[in-house]
Design an enzyme around this catalytic site. Structure first.
Site, mmCIF file in Angstrom:
data_model
loop_
_atom_site.group_PDB
_atom_site.id
_atom_site.type_symbol
_atom_site.label_atom_id
_atom_site.label_comp_id
_atom_site.label_asym_id
_atom_site.label_seq_id
_atom_site.Cartn_x
_atom_site.Cartn_y
_atom_site.Cartn_z
ATOM 1 N N GLU A 104 -5.428 -5.756 -5.278
ATOM 2 C CA GLU A 104 -4.448 -6.648 -4.641
ATOM 3 C C GLU A 104 -5.049 -8.045 -4.538
ATOM 4 O O GLU A 104 -6.161 -8.211 -4.053
ATOM 5 C CB GLU A 104 -4.075 -6.121 -3.257
ATOM 6 C CG GLU A 104 -3.232 -7.069 -2.422
ATOM 7 C CD GLU A 104 -1.975 -7.542 -3.133
ATOM 8 O OE1 GLU A 104 -1.715 -8.770 -3.104
ATOM 9 O OE2 GLU A 104 -1.254 -6.704 -3.717
ATOM 10 N N CYS B 279 11.113 -3.985 -8.452
ATOM 11 C CA CYS B 279 12.210 -3.779 -7.508
ATOM 12 C C CYS B 279 13.275 -4.837 -7.789
ATOM 13 O O CYS B 279 13.676 -5.594 -6.913
ATOM 14 C CB CYS B 279 11.705 -3.877 -6.082
ATOM 15 S SG CYS B 279 12.965 -3.424 -4.882
ATOM 16 N N GLY C 221 0.759 -1.240 0.000
ATOM 17 C CA GLY C 221 0.000 0.000 0.000
ATOM 18 C C GLY C 221 0.788 1.288 0.000
ATOM 19 O O GLY C 221 0.175 2.368 -0.018
#
Length: 482
Positions: free
Chosen positions: A327, A419, A306
């Site tokens: 999600e 990432c 979040g």
């Protein structure tokens, strides 16, 4: 890292805290093997609390696939360990996990057997002892004796074996072990799996001379970054309130020197949240990218836990827009709901590949990935990931990006974020997906949208790096539907 079994049950510890665990030696008393009439509680009194907590933490990571950043704070609170003792336990836990594969190589050499053949509780205790001997300012006698006390509690039959192995390890320093076991081996020297070292080298392209700097940065604990929520508090105000400093790149970042970020009123009151500056930059780049037409409907397609949804929601509130946050995992969807309270964000629990809604103006795909760009924050992650994790992840990433492009109106913008710097998860994922849209996608140059960031790649994508920018290794590609 090696496979792990189950450690033996242990009782709760009673008694006071160690006053100086860094130099504390073994407890006084009988050093013989524990007899059958001796309770586990009494044995545990021999182990000082910080080392006992560190052992429990790494055992939970190896045995239960736990996460150190979740397990360790609970254990410290449960055992009421604070101050220097807490700092010692934290360094011992994170350092042992971070260097796990390389420590195992040393242990195997000293034990003259594969670490897989060592009983899991003994193996974890030896890892803690090896880290103290080779990487901490703990006197050798204290590192050996306290580790033997630990083995006496969790695996009394291995006392003699552990004592012999630790004494062999202590006969050489870290550099000597490296020179003996793998001269020139970067994977061993910097405690990264060889496949990760190769992936980083490929991602650096013609900057391979930076590889050692990158590996070293992964072994440096990451600082805490806060995000000042736009419209609620400025970065300068947040820095003054928390004693931090304004980040060098983003408009909302504050770097904290130390301490628990959750203790700050601004975080407790929803004015700010914990978020790496790199994550803030990629979310803000999507919000600031130029588009054609309306700008009222935004979508975060992989929203958990979040942080980016909260930043996008704060910006949307200032601009009269609304955000849908999707999600797939229910527990992570609840985390998103908590993070975006009071913001114009509606949370949906579902799979982003199946999400069906009218077209959006801006869409974020923060795709699930190997997380190789955040290894400094997750010490156990480098040893858990394997090359065979890539195919299912890269397939999912491409499917999510296709879904995002399908959900974007003509003239709208998609931000594809990972990432991880692995080229299969970054440039290749974008290139392969664009080919499927047969000229309907335009690449935007993401670099100008990264405030004050230099040296972020050849473009049009942007790649951040821990050793260059002090952020996680975030990748960003901006795509426009035409």
């Amino acid at each position: 890292m090696t496979g792990d079994g189950h450690s033996r049950p242990r009782g709760d510890r009673a008694g006071g805290r160690a006053s100086d665990p860094r130099s504390r030696g073994a407890s006084n008393g009988n050093r013989g093997a524990a007899g059958p009439d001796r309770s586990r509680d009494r044995q545990q009194h021999r182990v000082d609390p910080p080392r006992w907590v560190a052992f429990q933490a790494i055992s939970a990571v190896h045995r239960d696939d736990g996460y150190a950043n979740l397990v360790l704070p609970k254990l410290l609170a449960e055992h009421r360990i604070r101050g220097l003792d807490a700092a010692f336990a934290t360094e011992l836990t994170y350092g042992t996990l971070r260097l796990g594969g390389s420590l195992d190589t040393v242990i195997a050499a000293a034990a003259d057997r594969a670490v897989e053949r060592i009983d899991p509780p003994t193996r974890d205790a030896l890892r803690l002892g090896a880290y103290q001997l080779l990487h901490m300012r703990v006197p050798a006698h204290a590192a050996v004796s306290t580790t033997v006390d630990l083995v006496r509690t969790v695996a009394p039959g291995a006392i003699g074996f552990a004592n012999a192995v630790l004494r062999r390890i202590g006969q050489r320093d870290w550099q000597t072990w490296l020179d003996e076991l793998g001269p020139g081996d970067l994977a061993l020297r910097y405690a990264h799996p060889p496949w990760v070292v190769r992936a980083f080298s490929d991602a650096l392209k013609d900057r391979k001379d930076e590889l050692e700097d990158l590996l070293a940065a992964d072994n440096t604990p990451a600082p805490v970054h806060l995000c000042a929520r736009p419209g609620r508090i400025t970065a300068r105000e947040l820095a003054e309130e928390t004693g931090g400093v304004v980040g060098p790149f983003g408009a909302y970042a504050v770097h904290l020197p130390d301490g628990a970020p959750g203790d700050h009123p601004a975080v407790r009151d929803g004015l700010a949240h914990v978020q790496d500056e790199g994550s803030q930059l990629v979310a803000a780049a999507l919000a600031d990218a130029p588009l054609d037409g309306t700008d009222r409907r935004w979508l975060d397609l992989c929203a958990g836990p979040g942080g980016k949804a909260a930043l996008l929601g704060s910006l949307a509130a200032l601009r009269g827009a609304e955000v849908a946050a999707v999600e797939v995992a229910p527990h992570r969807a609840r985390l998103v709901e908590h993070a975006v309270r009071g913001l114009p964000v509606e949370v949906y629990c579902g799979d982003g590949r199946d999400f069906d809604a009218p077209a959006y103006d801006r869409v974020l795909v923060d795709a699930p990935c190997t997380g190789l760009g955040a290894l400094r924050r997750r010490p156990e992650a480098r040893w858990r990931r394997q090359p065979n994790d890539l195919p299912p992840l890269t397939r999912l990433q491409r499917e999510l990006l296709r879904s995002a492009l399908d959900l974007t109106r003509p003239g709208g913008i998609v931000a594809y974020v990972t990432c991880s710097p692995h080229i299969n998860e970054t440039r290749m994922a974008v290139d392969e997906t664009i080919r499927r849209f047969d000229g309907r996608i335009e690449r935007l140059d993401a670099r100008p949208l990264m405030e004050n960031v230099t040296d972020s790649g050849d473009g049009p994508w942007a790649q951040l790096w821990p050793h260059r920018h002090g952020t996680d290794a975030m990748f960003l590609a901006l795509l426009k539907r035409v």
